[in-house]
Design an enzyme around this catalytic site. Structure first.
Site, PDB file in Angstrom:
ATOM      1  N   SER A   1      45.937  40.097  42.847  1.00 15.21           N
ATOM      2  CA  SER A   1      44.887  41.102  42.687  1.00 15.21           C
ATOM      3  C   SER A   1      43.591  40.522  43.215  1.00 15.21           C
ATOM      4  O   SER A   1      43.402  39.297  43.234  1.00 15.21           O
ATOM      5  CB  SER A   1      44.717  41.460  41.206  1.00 15.21           C
TER       6      SER A   1
ATOM      7  N   TYR B   1      42.388  39.055  32.308  1.00 11.69           N
ATOM      8  CA  TYR B   1      43.087  39.471  33.523  1.00 11.69           C
ATOM      9  C   TYR B   1      42.665  38.604  34.701  1.00 11.69           C
ATOM     10  O   TYR B   1      43.515  38.139  35.480  1.00 11.69           O
ATOM     11  CB  TYR B   1      42.814  40.943  33.805  1.00 11.69           C
TER      12      TYR B   1
END
Length: 257
Positions: free
Chosen positions: A136, A149
């Site tokens: 990501s 995250y």
């Protein structure tokens, strides 16, 4: 026919990747926890499926044994993962962080380690095997509320770098695709624990966020390159995301033009 394993195949980027690779002529094994979703995908695409919780070592071992007994594997797409919560480091729940590290980091390590011998065995003369991590932009650029995250995806990025060094000299490409804002049916909904309105609001100020199909096309392109070409890292974002400078409280703040 080359055979790919795609984790997190029951929805979103994983399901789209299975569809795209099947269209490109790959044999594909879709892996996920939800058997009903996998059965629907198999009926649609003709892919093989395997039900597994990749946070469980026994399930990963069973996946390895299934692949070994049914033709091996040439490419692994480590896509399974997710986010939970958007609270500050101070206020976030450590159990949310634990969950993210289990699925985003430890499961990826576990699957990669289990399937590496099969990937080696499947390399044909002049060819290569592939390990492709779906990370990501959160593993490259931090944002408020993304502590857990961000940390897990930075760990994935580091794992890719280390693995590439460790496999140097072997005909195994270690690839990373880092998507930016991708609008799928479940990612933000899971992050906000089923709050549909909050999940939808994430994309309010971003015209044309990426779709799962956009990322799947990128993955197919990376895997389809000649064996001597390695696209080590591909960062893919919607054009509109170049204007996003902050994420806070689940709302995107976009620069005024």
């Amino acid at each position: 026919m080359k055979r790919a394993v795609v984790t997190g195949a029951s929805s979103g980027i994983g399901a789209a990747t299975v569809r795209r690779l099947r269209q490109d002529g790959w044999s594909v094994v879709g892996v996920a926890r939800r058997a009903d979703r996998l059965e629907e995908l198999a009926a649609e695409t003709g892919c093989e499926v395997f039900v597994a919780d990749l946070t469980e070592a026994a399930d990963v071992d069973a996946l390895r044994d299934f692949l070994a007994s049914t033709g091996g594997v040439n490419a692994l797409v480590n896509n399974a993962g997710g986010a939970m919560g958007l609270d500050s480091v101070e206020k976030s729940d450590a159990d949310d962080w634990r969950w993210m590290f289990e699925i985003n980091v430890l499961a990826v390590k576990r699957v990669t380690a289990a399937l590496l011998p099969l990937l080696r065995a499947g390399v044909e003369p002049g060819g290569s095997a592939d390990i492709l991590m779906v990370s990501s932009t959160a593993g490259h650029f931090s944002y408020e509320g993304g502590g857990g995250y961000n940390a897990s995806k930075f760990a994935v990025h580091s794992m890719v770098d280390v693995l590439r060094l460790e496999l140097s000299g072997e005909p195994i490409r270690v690839l990373e695709v880092a998507p930016g804002m991708v609008k799928t049916e479940e990612f933000s909904l899971n992050r906000f624990r089923g709050d549909q309105e909050r999940a939808d609001s994430v994309y309010d100020n971003v015209a044309d966020p990426l779709s799962a199909d956009d990322v799947a096309a990128t993955i197919a392109m990376m895997l389809g390159m000649p064996a001597h070409v390695s696209l080590d890292l591909v960062i893919v974002k919607p054009v509109a995301q170049s204007a996003v400078h902050k994420i806070a409280r689940g709302e995107l703040k976009v620069k005024e033009s």
